[in-house]
Design an enzyme around this catalytic site. Structure first.
Site, PDB file in Angstrom:
ATOM      1  N   HIS A  52     -25.447  38.776 -24.395  1.00 30.39           N
ATOM      2  CA  HIS A  52     -25.265  38.069 -23.132  1.00 30.39           C
ATOM      3  C   HIS A  52     -23.788  37.675 -22.964  1.00 30.39           C
ATOM      4  O   HIS A  52     -23.015  37.668 -23.932  1.00 30.39           O
ATOM      5  CB  HIS A  52     -26.163  36.839 -23.080  1.00 30.39           C
ATOM      6  N   GLU A  54     -22.239  34.893 -22.552  1.00 32.36           N
ATOM      7  CA  GLU A  54     -21.744  33.758 -23.343  1.00 32.36           C
ATOM      8  C   GLU A  54     -21.410  34.198 -24.771  1.00 32.36           C
ATOM      9  O   GLU A  54     -20.411  33.770 -25.359  1.00 32.36           O
ATOM     10  CB  GLU A  54     -22.804  32.646 -23.403  1.00 32.36           C
ATOM     11  N   ARG A 182     -29.120  54.572  -5.353  1.00 32.32           N
ATOM     12  CA  ARG A 182     -30.214  54.821  -6.301  1.00 32.32           C
ATOM     13  C   ARG A 182     -29.882  54.255  -7.673  1.00 32.32           C
ATOM     14  O   ARG A 182     -30.713  53.619  -8.319  1.00 32.32           O
ATOM     15  CB  ARG A 182     -30.464  56.327  -6.442  1.00 32.32           C
ATOM     16  N   GLU A 262     -37.562  55.295  -0.019  1.00 25.32           N
ATOM     17  CA  GLU A 262     -36.863  56.419   0.619  1.00 25.32           C
ATOM     18  C   GLU A 262     -37.750  57.238   1.559  1.00 25.32           C
ATOM     19  O   GLU A 262     -37.341  58.304   1.987  1.00 25.32           O
ATOM     20  CB  GLU A 262     -36.277  57.336  -0.460  1.00 25.32           C
ATOM     21  N   ALA A 265     -41.453  57.898   7.006  1.00 24.26           N
ATOM     22  CA  ALA A 265     -41.370  56.916   8.082  1.00 24.26           C
ATOM     23  C   ALA A 265     -42.546  55.935   8.066  1.00 24.26           C
ATOM     24  O   ALA A 265     -42.372  54.735   8.266  1.00 24.26           O
ATOM     25  CB  ALA A 265     -41.311  57.636   9.422  1.00 24.26           C
ATOM     26  N   SER A 270     -44.824  50.515   7.065  1.00 27.13           N
ATOM     27  CA  SER A 270     -45.793  49.618   6.411  1.00 27.13           C
ATOM     28  C   SER A 270     -45.071  48.499   5.660  1.00 27.13           C
ATOM     29  O   SER A 270     -45.486  47.342   5.722  1.00 27.13           O
ATOM     30  CB  SER A 270     -46.660  50.375   5.401  1.00 27.13           C
TER      31      SER A 270
HETATM   32  C1  AOF Z   1     -27.692  34.609 -19.987  1.00 19.28           C
HETATM   33  N1  AOF Z   1     -26.601  35.403 -20.066  1.00 19.28           N
HETATM   34  O1  AOF Z   1     -25.585  37.335 -19.892  1.00 19.28           O
HETATM   35  C2  AOF Z   1     -27.848  37.167 -19.325  1.00 19.28           C
HETATM   36  C3  AOF Z   1     -28.970  36.317 -19.204  1.00 19.28           C
HETATM   37  O2  AOF Z   1     -34.083  40.081 -23.030  1.00 19.28           O
HETATM   38  P1  AOF Z   1     -32.824  39.283 -23.051  1.00 19.28           P
HETATM   39  O3  AOF Z   1     -32.642  38.494 -24.309  1.00 19.28           O
HETATM   40  O4  AOF Z   1     -31.590  40.085 -22.733  1.00 19.28           O
HETATM   41  O5  AOF Z   1     -32.960  38.172 -21.909  1.00 19.28           O
HETATM   42  C4  AOF Z   1     -32.963  38.547 -20.558  1.00 19.28           C
HETATM   43  C5  AOF Z   1     -33.050  37.332 -19.686  1.00 19.28           C
HETATM   44  O6  AOF Z   1     -31.995  36.448 -20.039  1.00 19.28           O
HETATM   45  C6  AOF Z   1     -32.831  37.628 -18.201  1.00 19.28           C
HETATM   46  O7  AOF Z   1     -34.028  37.873 -17.529  1.00 19.28           O
HETATM   47  C7  AOF Z   1     -32.182  36.371 -17.708  1.00 19.28           C
HETATM   48  O8  AOF Z   1     -33.136  35.371 -17.453  1.00 19.28           O
HETATM   49  C8  AOF Z   1     -31.355  35.996 -18.901  1.00 19.28           C
HETATM   50  N2  AOF Z   1     -30.107  36.761 -18.781  1.00 19.28           N
HETATM   51  N3  AOF Z   1     -28.847  35.073 -19.531  1.00 19.28           N
HETATM   52  O9  AOF Z   1     -27.612  33.450 -20.315  1.00 19.28           O
HETATM   53  C9  AOF Z   1     -26.623  36.658 -19.765  1.00 19.28           C
HETATM   54  N4  AOF Z   1     -27.932  38.465 -19.024  1.00 19.28           N
HETATM   55 ZN    ZN Z   2     -28.471  34.359 -22.980  1.00 16.90          ZN
END
Ligand code: AOF
Ligand code: ZN
Length: 320
Positions: A52, A54, A182, A262, A265, A270
Protein backbone atom coordinates in the site's frame (compact mmCIF):
# COMPACT_ATOMS: atom_id res chain seq x y z
CA UNK A 1 -3.35 24.70 6.45
CA UNK A 2 -2.11 25.86 3.07
CA UNK A 3 1.08 23.89 3.49
CA UNK A 4 -0.98 20.81 4.42
CA UNK A 5 -2.80 21.18 1.12
CA UNK A 6 0.42 21.36 -0.82
CA UNK A 7 1.54 17.96 0.49
CA UNK A 8 -1.87 16.41 -0.11
CA UNK A 9 -1.75 17.65 -3.71
CA UNK A 10 1.57 15.89 -4.09
CA UNK A 11 0.07 12.71 -2.60
CA UNK A 12 -2.78 12.94 -5.14
CA UNK A 13 -0.26 13.30 -7.94
CA UNK A 14 1.58 10.18 -6.75
CA UNK A 15 -1.66 8.22 -6.43
CA UNK A 16 -2.45 8.77 -10.13
CA UNK A 17 0.54 6.62 -11.12
CA UNK A 18 -1.63 3.66 -10.14
CA UNK A 19 -4.21 4.42 -12.83
CA UNK A 20 -3.65 1.32 -14.94
CA UNK A 21 -2.58 -1.26 -12.35
CA UNK A 22 -4.09 -0.51 -8.92
CA UNK A 23 -7.68 -1.54 -9.71
CA UNK A 24 -9.75 -3.15 -8.25
CA UNK A 25 -7.86 -1.53 -5.36
CA UNK A 26 -8.01 2.27 -5.14
CA UNK A 27 -5.28 4.62 -6.29
CA UNK A 28 -3.57 5.89 -3.15
CA UNK A 29 -0.64 8.24 -2.62
CA UNK A 30 1.29 9.11 0.55
CA UNK A 31 3.86 11.76 1.44
CA UNK A 32 5.91 11.99 4.66
CA UNK A 33 7.11 15.39 5.83
CA UNK A 34 9.56 16.26 8.64
CA UNK A 35 9.24 19.11 11.14
CA UNK A 36 11.06 21.53 8.85
CA UNK A 37 8.59 20.87 6.01
CA UNK A 38 10.93 18.72 3.94
CA UNK A 39 9.46 15.74 2.11
CA UNK A 40 11.40 12.74 3.43
CA UNK A 41 9.34 9.94 1.89
CA UNK A 42 6.86 9.29 -0.91
CA UNK A 43 4.95 6.28 -2.11
CA UNK A 44 1.90 5.10 -3.99
CA UNK A 45 -0.05 1.91 -4.44
CA UNK A 46 1.41 0.44 -7.61
CA UNK A 47 -0.54 -2.70 -8.13
CA UNK A 48 -3.35 -4.67 -6.56
CA UNK A 49 -1.78 -7.28 -4.27
CA UNK A 50 1.39 -5.25 -3.69
CA UNK A 51 2.37 -2.79 -0.93
CA UNK A 52 0.00 0.00 0.00
CA UNK A 53 0.99 3.65 -0.47
CA UNK A 54 1.84 4.16 3.21
CA UNK A 55 4.17 1.13 3.29
CA UNK A 56 6.00 2.31 0.17
CA UNK A 57 6.30 5.85 1.56
CA UNK A 58 7.77 4.64 4.88
CA UNK A 59 10.14 2.28 3.03
CA UNK A 60 11.47 5.24 1.02
CA UNK A 61 12.53 7.21 4.15
CA UNK A 62 16.30 7.01 4.58
CA UNK A 63 16.59 8.33 8.14
CA UNK A 64 13.95 6.37 10.10
CA UNK A 65 14.58 8.51 13.24
CA UNK A 66 12.81 11.39 11.53
CA UNK A 67 9.54 9.40 11.51
CA UNK A 68 8.88 10.02 15.21
CA UNK A 69 8.26 13.72 14.55
CA UNK A 70 6.89 13.44 11.02
CA UNK A 71 3.46 13.96 9.43
CA UNK A 72 2.07 11.51 6.90
CA UNK A 73 -0.33 12.81 4.22
CA UNK A 74 -2.36 10.05 2.63
CA UNK A 75 -5.19 10.36 0.10
CA UNK A 76 -7.26 7.49 1.59
CA UNK A 77 -7.83 6.34 5.16
CA UNK A 78 -5.09 3.86 6.12
CA UNK A 79 -6.44 0.31 6.16
CA UNK A 80 -7.17 -1.59 9.36
CA UNK A 81 -7.61 -5.14 8.02
CA UNK A 82 -5.53 -8.09 6.93
CA UNK A 83 -6.16 -8.33 3.18
CA UNK A 84 -3.43 -9.23 0.75
CA UNK A 85 -1.21 -7.08 2.98
CA UNK A 86 -1.21 -6.29 6.76
CA UNK A 87 -2.97 -3.19 8.19
CA UNK A 88 -1.30 0.13 7.35
CA UNK A 89 -2.72 1.76 10.50
CA UNK A 90 -0.67 -0.69 12.64
CA UNK A 91 2.42 -0.05 10.54
CA UNK A 92 2.06 3.73 11.07
CA UNK A 93 1.74 3.26 14.84
CA UNK A 94 4.71 0.83 14.96
CA UNK A 95 6.86 3.37 13.17
CA UNK A 96 5.90 6.05 15.70
CA UNK A 97 4.51 8.56 13.21
CA UNK A 98 2.66 11.06 15.47
CA UNK A 99 0.41 12.85 12.95
CA UNK A 100 -1.60 11.67 9.94
CA UNK A 101 -3.57 13.87 7.53
CA UNK A 102 -6.16 11.94 5.49
CA UNK A 103 -7.94 12.88 2.26
CA UNK A 104 -11.07 10.77 2.59
CA UNK A 105 -12.43 7.83 4.57
CA UNK A 106 -12.44 4.37 2.97
CA UNK A 107 -15.97 3.09 2.13
CA UNK A 108 -14.68 -0.53 1.93
CA UNK A 109 -16.69 -2.42 4.60
CA UNK A 110 -13.62 -3.98 6.25
CA UNK A 111 -12.06 -0.53 6.80
CA UNK A 112 -14.78 2.20 6.90
CA UNK A 113 -13.54 4.30 9.82
CA UNK A 114 -11.65 1.53 11.63
CA UNK A 115 -8.33 2.77 10.28
CA UNK A 116 -8.89 6.20 11.85
CA UNK A 117 -10.12 4.57 15.08
CA UNK A 118 -6.94 2.48 15.32
CA UNK A 119 -4.75 5.55 14.88
CA UNK A 120 -6.70 7.58 17.46
CA UNK A 121 -6.63 4.70 19.96
CA UNK A 122 -2.85 4.65 19.67
CA UNK A 123 -2.66 8.39 20.33
CA UNK A 124 -1.89 9.49 16.79
CA UNK A 125 -3.16 12.97 15.88
CA UNK A 126 -5.51 12.54 12.91
CA UNK A 127 -7.02 15.08 10.57
CA UNK A 128 -9.49 13.93 7.89
CA UNK A 129 -11.14 15.54 4.88
CA UNK A 130 -8.14 17.36 3.41
CA UNK A 131 -8.91 17.92 -0.33
CA UNK A 132 -11.70 15.43 0.17
CA UNK A 133 -13.51 16.22 -3.09
CA UNK A 134 -10.39 15.61 -5.17
CA UNK A 135 -9.52 12.46 -3.24
CA UNK A 136 -13.01 11.02 -3.77
CA UNK A 137 -13.10 12.02 -7.44
CA UNK A 138 -9.74 10.30 -8.01
CA UNK A 139 -11.28 7.00 -6.94
CA UNK A 140 -14.74 7.60 -8.37
CA UNK A 141 -15.04 3.98 -9.41
CA UNK A 142 -13.83 2.51 -6.11
CA UNK A 143 -15.98 4.91 -4.04
CA UNK A 144 -19.13 4.17 -6.06
CA UNK A 145 -18.59 0.42 -6.06
CA UNK A 146 -18.15 0.07 -2.31
CA UNK A 147 -20.84 2.60 -1.41
CA UNK A 148 -23.48 1.01 -3.70
CA UNK A 149 -22.20 -2.61 -3.59
CA UNK A 150 -22.21 -2.79 -7.36
CA UNK A 151 -19.55 -1.98 -9.96
CA UNK A 152 -19.16 1.57 -11.29
CA UNK A 153 -21.00 1.47 -14.62
CA UNK A 154 -19.89 3.25 -17.80
CA UNK A 155 -22.15 3.06 -20.85
CA UNK A 156 -20.29 3.59 -24.11
CA UNK A 157 -21.32 3.64 -27.74
CA UNK A 158 -20.42 5.23 -31.07
CA UNK A 159 -23.09 6.62 -33.36
CA UNK A 160 -23.51 8.48 -36.65
CA UNK A 161 -24.72 12.08 -36.77
CA UNK A 162 -28.20 10.80 -37.68
CA UNK A 163 -28.27 8.49 -34.64
CA UNK A 164 -27.42 4.99 -35.89
CA UNK A 165 -24.92 2.54 -34.40
CA UNK A 166 -24.57 0.04 -37.22
CA UNK A 167 -21.51 1.12 -39.10
CA UNK A 168 -17.80 1.45 -38.62
CA UNK A 169 -18.01 4.66 -36.68
CA UNK A 170 -14.78 4.92 -34.64
CA UNK A 171 -11.62 6.42 -36.10
CA UNK A 172 -8.26 4.71 -35.30
CA UNK A 173 -7.40 7.23 -32.56
CA UNK A 174 -10.84 6.89 -31.02
CA UNK A 175 -10.53 3.08 -31.11
CA UNK A 176 -7.28 3.42 -29.20
CA UNK A 177 -8.96 5.62 -26.61
CA UNK A 178 -11.74 3.05 -26.27
CA UNK A 179 -9.09 0.44 -25.55
CA UNK A 180 -7.70 2.71 -22.85
CA UNK A 181 -11.22 2.98 -21.44
CA UNK A 182 -11.35 -0.84 -21.42
CA UNK A 183 -7.99 -1.06 -19.66
CA UNK A 184 -9.27 1.22 -16.88
CA UNK A 185 -12.35 -0.93 -16.15
CA UNK A 186 -12.32 -4.31 -14.42
CA UNK A 187 -14.86 -5.79 -16.83
CA UNK A 188 -16.46 -5.23 -20.24
CA UNK A 189 -20.06 -6.26 -20.64
CA UNK A 190 -22.07 -7.08 -23.77
CA UNK A 191 -25.32 -8.85 -24.51
CA UNK A 192 -25.65 -12.10 -26.41
CA UNK A 193 -27.06 -10.26 -29.44
CA UNK A 194 -23.86 -8.23 -29.82
CA UNK A 195 -21.72 -11.30 -29.10
CA UNK A 196 -23.45 -13.16 -31.96
CA UNK A 197 -23.73 -10.28 -34.43
CA UNK A 198 -20.23 -8.78 -34.07
CA UNK A 199 -18.24 -11.72 -32.65
CA UNK A 200 -15.91 -9.22 -30.93
CA UNK A 201 -12.61 -10.15 -29.22
CA UNK A 202 -13.08 -7.49 -26.48
CA UNK A 203 -9.35 -7.10 -25.90
CA UNK A 204 -7.19 -4.04 -25.26
CA UNK A 205 -4.79 -4.69 -28.12
CA UNK A 206 -4.41 -0.98 -29.00
CA UNK A 207 -3.46 0.11 -25.49
CA UNK A 208 -0.96 -1.22 -22.96
CA UNK A 209 -2.76 -2.31 -19.83
CA UNK A 210 -4.59 -5.26 -18.50
CA UNK A 211 -7.44 -6.85 -20.40
CA UNK A 212 -10.66 -6.67 -18.43
CA UNK A 213 -12.80 -9.68 -17.58
CA UNK A 214 -15.43 -10.20 -20.28
CA UNK A 215 -19.02 -10.44 -19.13
CA UNK A 216 -21.80 -11.63 -21.42
CA UNK A 217 -25.49 -11.50 -20.57
CA UNK A 218 -26.93 -14.62 -22.14
CA UNK A 219 -30.45 -15.10 -20.73
CA UNK A 220 -31.40 -17.71 -23.31
CA UNK A 221 -28.10 -19.63 -23.14
CA UNK A 222 -27.65 -19.37 -26.86
CA UNK A 223 -23.93 -18.60 -27.17
CA UNK A 224 -21.74 -21.06 -29.10
CA UNK A 225 -18.37 -21.92 -27.53
CA UNK A 226 -16.39 -20.94 -30.62
CA UNK A 227 -17.00 -17.18 -30.26
CA UNK A 228 -13.81 -15.12 -30.37
CA UNK A 229 -14.36 -13.67 -26.90
CA UNK A 230 -14.02 -17.14 -25.38
CA UNK A 231 -10.60 -17.69 -26.95
CA UNK A 232 -8.55 -15.96 -24.24
CA UNK A 233 -8.86 -14.24 -20.86
CA UNK A 234 -11.55 -14.59 -18.21
CA UNK A 235 -15.18 -14.71 -19.28
CA UNK A 236 -18.24 -14.61 -17.03
CA UNK A 237 -21.51 -15.66 -18.64
CA UNK A 238 -24.59 -14.48 -16.79
CA UNK A 239 -27.53 -16.60 -17.75
CA UNK A 240 -30.96 -17.37 -16.35
CA UNK A 241 -33.42 -15.02 -14.75
CA UNK A 242 -31.67 -12.21 -12.95
CA UNK A 243 -32.42 -8.51 -12.90
CA UNK A 244 -29.62 -6.21 -14.05
CA UNK A 245 -29.27 -4.94 -10.48
CA UNK A 246 -28.82 -8.54 -9.25
CA UNK A 247 -26.32 -9.24 -12.02
CA UNK A 248 -24.34 -6.14 -10.97
CA UNK A 249 -24.34 -7.19 -7.32
CA UNK A 250 -23.08 -10.63 -8.38
CA UNK A 251 -20.21 -9.01 -10.26
CA UNK A 252 -19.38 -6.86 -7.21
CA UNK A 253 -19.21 -10.01 -5.08
CA UNK A 254 -16.77 -11.45 -7.58
CA UNK A 255 -14.47 -8.48 -6.93
CA UNK A 256 -15.35 -6.45 -10.05
CA UNK A 257 -15.49 -2.76 -9.18
CA UNK A 258 -16.09 -1.24 -12.61
CA UNK A 259 -17.79 -2.36 -15.79
CA UNK A 260 -17.81 -0.86 -19.28
CA UNK A 261 -21.07 -1.65 -21.06
CA UNK A 262 -20.42 -1.85 -24.80
CA UNK A 263 -23.70 -2.94 -26.27
CA UNK A 264 -26.01 -3.43 -27.84
CA UNK A 265 -28.51 -0.62 -27.85
CA UNK A 266 -31.19 -2.57 -25.97
CA UNK A 267 -28.90 -3.50 -23.10
CA UNK A 268 -27.69 0.08 -22.92
CA UNK A 269 -31.29 1.31 -22.65
CA UNK A 270 -32.07 -1.24 -19.94
CA UNK A 271 -29.16 -0.02 -17.85
CA UNK A 272 -30.25 3.58 -18.37
CA UNK A 273 -33.89 2.78 -17.57
CA UNK A 274 -32.93 1.06 -14.30
CA UNK A 275 -30.74 4.06 -13.47
CA UNK A 276 -27.72 1.74 -13.43
CA UNK A 277 -25.07 4.08 -14.79
CA UNK A 278 -22.41 6.44 -13.48
CA UNK A 279 -20.87 7.64 -16.70
CA UNK A 280 -21.90 7.72 -20.37
CA UNK A 281 -19.48 8.23 -23.24
CA UNK A 282 -20.80 8.70 -26.77
CA UNK A 283 -18.69 9.15 -29.91
CA UNK A 284 -20.60 10.95 -32.66
CA UNK A 285 -19.27 10.89 -36.22
CA UNK A 286 -20.21 13.66 -38.67
CA UNK A 287 -21.63 11.15 -41.20
CA UNK A 288 -25.25 10.36 -41.98
CA UNK A 289 -25.49 6.64 -42.60
CA UNK A 290 -29.25 6.01 -42.55
CA UNK A 291 -28.58 2.72 -40.78
CA UNK A 292 -30.99 0.21 -39.33
CA UNK A 293 -30.10 0.12 -35.65
CA UNK A 294 -31.00 3.23 -33.66
CA UNK A 295 -28.53 4.46 -31.08
CA UNK A 296 -29.72 4.31 -27.46
CA UNK A 297 -31.43 7.45 -26.22
CA UNK A 298 -29.69 9.33 -23.47
CA UNK A 299 -31.26 9.04 -20.03
CA UNK A 300 -32.62 12.21 -18.47
CA UNK A 301 -29.89 13.84 -16.45
CA UNK A 302 -29.10 17.30 -15.14
CA UNK A 303 -25.36 16.84 -15.63
CA UNK A 304 -23.71 19.06 -18.18
CA UNK A 305 -21.68 16.93 -20.60
CA UNK A 306 -18.03 17.41 -21.33
CA UNK A 307 -17.53 17.64 -25.12
CA UNK A 308 -14.21 17.12 -26.90
CA UNK A 309 -13.42 16.66 -30.55
CA UNK A 310 -11.06 13.81 -31.46
CA UNK A 311 -10.33 13.10 -35.15
CA UNK A 312 -13.32 15.21 -36.14
CA UNK A 313 -15.67 13.11 -33.98
CA UNK A 314 -17.43 14.54 -30.94
CA UNK A 315 -16.78 12.69 -27.69
CA UNK A 316 -19.61 13.52 -25.32
CA UNK A 317 -19.20 12.39 -21.70
CA UNK A 318 -21.70 12.59 -18.89
CA UNK A 319 -20.69 11.90 -15.31
CA UNK A 320 -23.46 11.57 -12.76
C1 AOF B 1 -4.52 1.83 2.00
N1 AOF B 1 -3.52 2.15 1.15
O1 AOF B 1 -2.51 2.05 -0.79
C2 AOF B 1 -4.56 0.96 -0.50
C3 AOF B 1 -5.62 0.68 0.38
O2 AOF B 1 -6.07 -6.70 -0.21
P1 AOF B 1 -5.30 -5.52 0.27
O3 AOF B 1 -4.50 -5.79 1.50
O4 AOF B 1 -4.46 -4.87 -0.80
O5 AOF B 1 -6.37 -4.42 0.73
C4 AOF B 1 -7.19 -3.79 -0.21
C5 AOF B 1 -8.07 -2.78 0.46
O6 AOF B 1 -7.24 -1.89 1.20
C6 AOF B 1 -8.83 -1.88 -0.52
O7 AOF B 1 -10.09 -2.39 -0.83
C7 AOF B 1 -8.93 -0.59 0.23
O8 AOF B 1 -9.99 -0.62 1.15
C8 AOF B 1 -7.62 -0.58 0.95
N2 AOF B 1 -6.64 -0.03 0.01
N3 AOF B 1 -5.57 1.13 1.59
O9 AOF B 1 -4.47 2.21 3.14
C9 AOF B 1 -3.48 1.74 -0.08
N4 AOF B 1 -4.56 0.50 -1.75
ZN1 ZN C 1 -3.16 -0.36 3.73
Amino acid sequence: METDEKYMRRALELARHGELDASPNPMVGAVIVDTSGRIIGEGWHRRCGEGHAEVNAVASVKDRDLLKDATMYVTLEPCSHYGKTPPCADMIVENGIPRVVIGTLDPFAKVAGRGVAKLLDAGVEVMTGMLEKECRELNRKFMTAHSLQRPYITLKWAQSADGFIDGHISTPLNSMLVHKLRATHDAILIGSGTALADNPTLTTRFYAGKSPVKVVLDRRKRLPADLRLFSDGDVIVIDGEMTLAEAMHTLYNKGISSVLVEGGAQIMESFAKDNLWDEIRVEVSPEHIEGKIKAPSLPKTDTIPDIRVVDGHKIISYKK
